[in-house]
Design an enzyme around this catalytic site. Structure first.
Site, PDB file in Angstrom:
ATOM      1  N   TRP A 149      25.671   3.630 -38.904  1.00  0.00           N
ATOM      2  CA  TRP A 149      26.936   3.704 -38.172  1.00  0.00           C
ATOM      3  C   TRP A 149      26.823   4.676 -37.002  1.00  0.00           C
ATOM      4  CZ3 TRP A 149      30.171   7.970 -37.458  1.00  0.00           C
ATOM      5  CH2 TRP A 149      31.403   7.707 -36.858  1.00  0.00           C
ATOM      6  N   HIS A 150      26.055   5.746 -37.177  1.00  0.00           N
ATOM      7  CA  HIS A 150      25.949   6.738 -36.119  1.00  0.00           C
ATOM      8  C   HIS A 150      25.194   6.221 -34.904  1.00  0.00           C
ATOM      9  CE1 HIS A 150      27.315   9.733 -39.084  1.00  0.00           C
ATOM     10  NE2 HIS A 150      27.567  10.506 -38.046  1.00  0.00           N
ATOM     11  N   GLY A 151      24.287   5.313 -35.085  1.00  0.00           N
ATOM     12  CA  GLY A 151      23.533   4.834 -33.932  1.00  0.00           C
ATOM     13  C   GLY A 151      22.688   3.629 -34.270  1.00  0.00           C
TER      14      GLY A 151
END
Length: 457
Positions: free
Chosen positions: A322-324
């Protein structure tokens, strides 16, 4: 429009506050529509092309919620959630999936030239929370204006905190400036705004000078010395904290000025004595989301130790993704999943862990795994790790002053929320914060203005 820009601090925010105050006094029934309109202006300032995306996202999810309440069609909510995640994947992960496919011999998928809309991960998760709770009967229906404001409220639309509908919707019904503590809320809000801005401008941004050149050199395949590696790794450890917690403090402060209390997102995470404790203190609203909407549905701690460890690993790996859109983010999340699993097994075995040793192990683990988070590739991460573990030249010129100051504040000092709550109302405090605000404005106008790190997620 960035919180740390002059156009926001000297233009949009004062104008929005004046308009909101006038409407609240003379036309209180217009308050929520005006806040929603201001939120769209704020969002569209960055790139007006994505305003229709945000608007369509709100309208379609609101219609899906209404249709579900009328028909009780079992598949409607999962389909709506799936569509939200599909849109997120199309914007954020299309090239990532293409890169994975290109690992197959003979595959050659092109990259799409896609601009990632700011805040899409955050407002998508807000939709998911509301729709999930609606499906199980926890969330009530709302009209379009209130639902739209829940999704698009400008202090939190770009990078959180992730707010549950139950934490904010009832506040939209209040007359905030008629409360007995209205003046205190405004004062605390202004102080939080200043403290968060100071974190970003005076600590977070200067740390980028010790971090960015080293990681850039690693990305270019250059040798990173031991001094550079430790400088960059320690620097980023505190840079991301002051950058993101500074944004959150500003978001909480700005929301207070409009009569809304947002949930806390940081609680001195670098004082944590275990990895579990760290995630209870770092990005607290995301940790809560991952726990309630992913970890528990995957089985949580209800179906045996083996499944619990697997659920922890899967939850954190997906949290990393989700972060990247990159395998380095997946590796970062997976490492935390393994670390949390190891901590669970340690506790189940009943082995002791002295507090100081626990803190050292936790801080060291978090610091080392930040390398995956910051590096642009595994090759760049390897170059940093070689320097950290003495497999590169020693080097010289360690820039320690800003890092030492950041470490002292992050580890020993109070959180911004605690500090602001402890300060008694006085003319001296008001003068000091006014002076700080002027200094910060001059600093912003004189130096390069860095984006907040979490805006890219």
């Amino acid at each position: 429009m960035l919180f740390n820009s002059l156009v926001f601090l000297l233009g949009f925010l004062p104008a929005a506050l004046v308009l909101h105050a006038l409407v609240e006094r003379y036309r209180p029934e217009w308050r929520l529509p005006v806040l929603l309109a201001l939120s769209f202006v704020f969002y569209g300032w960055w790139d007006i092309r994505f305003v229709p995306l945000l608007a369509a996202s709100i309208v379609l999810n609101w219609l899906a919620a209404g249709l579900f309440l009328r028909t009780r069609a079992a598949l409607l909510i999962p389909l709506a959630i799936g569509l939200n995640l599909l849109v997120l994947a199309a914007y954020k992960y299309l090239n990532f999936f293409a890169d994975l496919a290109n690992l197959i011999p003979g595959a050659s998928l092109p990259h799409a030239d896609i601009v990632l809309p700011l805040g899409i991960s955050f407002f998508t998760f807000h939709h998911v929370m509301y729709l999930t709770d609606l499906r199980v009967g926890r969330a009530p229906p709302y009209d379009l204006v209130r639902y739209g404001l829940y999704i698009a409220f400008f202090p939190q639309v770009l990078a959180g905190p992730l707010v549950r509908w139950s934490e904010i919707m009832h506040q939209f019904e209040e007359r905030p400036y008629l409360r007995s503590d209205a003046a205190e809320r405004i004062g605390r809000g202004l102080m939080l705004l200043c403290v968060g801005l100071a974190k970003k401008v005076l600590i977070g941004d200067p740390l980028s000078v010790t971090v960015n050149p080293v990681f850039q050199a690693a990305a270019e395949g250059k040798v990173v010395t031991m001094v550079e590696a430790w400088q960059a790794t320690l620097g980023f450890t505190f840079q991301i904290y002051f950058d993101f917690s500074g944004y959150t403090d500003m978001a909480l402060g700005i929301a207070l000025l409009f009569g809304v209390v947002l949930p806390q997102n940081f609680d001195a995470p670098y004082r944590a004595a275990s990895l579990r404790d760290f995630w209870r203190r770092w990005h607290m609203t995301l940790s809560r989301f991952l726990r309630d909407y992913l970890y528990i549905p995957l089985g949580g701690n209800r179906r045996g130790l083996a499944l619990q460890v697997a659920a922890l690993f899967a939850t954190m790996t997906l949290g990393g993704l989700w972060h990247g859109a990159g395998l380095t983010f997946v590796a970062w999340g997976a490492a935390h999943g393994l670390g949390l699993g190891a901590g669970l097994l340690w506790r189940r075995a009943g082995w002791p862990m002295p507090a100081m040793l626990g803190w050292m192990l936790t801080f060291g683990f978090v610091m080392l795994t930040w390398v995956f988070f910051r590096a642009t590739s595994f090759e760049a991460a390897l170059a940093i790790f070689k320097g950290l573990f003495g497999l590169a030249p020693v080097g010289s010129g360690f820039r320690w002053r800003t890092i030492a100051l950041a470490a002292a504040i992050a580890i020993l000092g109070p959180t911004a929320w605690e500090a602001v709550r402890r300060l008694p109302p006085s003319r001296l405090v008001a003068v000091l914060f006014a002076t700080l605000f002027v200094v910060l404005l001059l600093k912003i106008g004189d130096d390069a203005n860095y984006d907040f790190i979490y805006f890219q997620f």
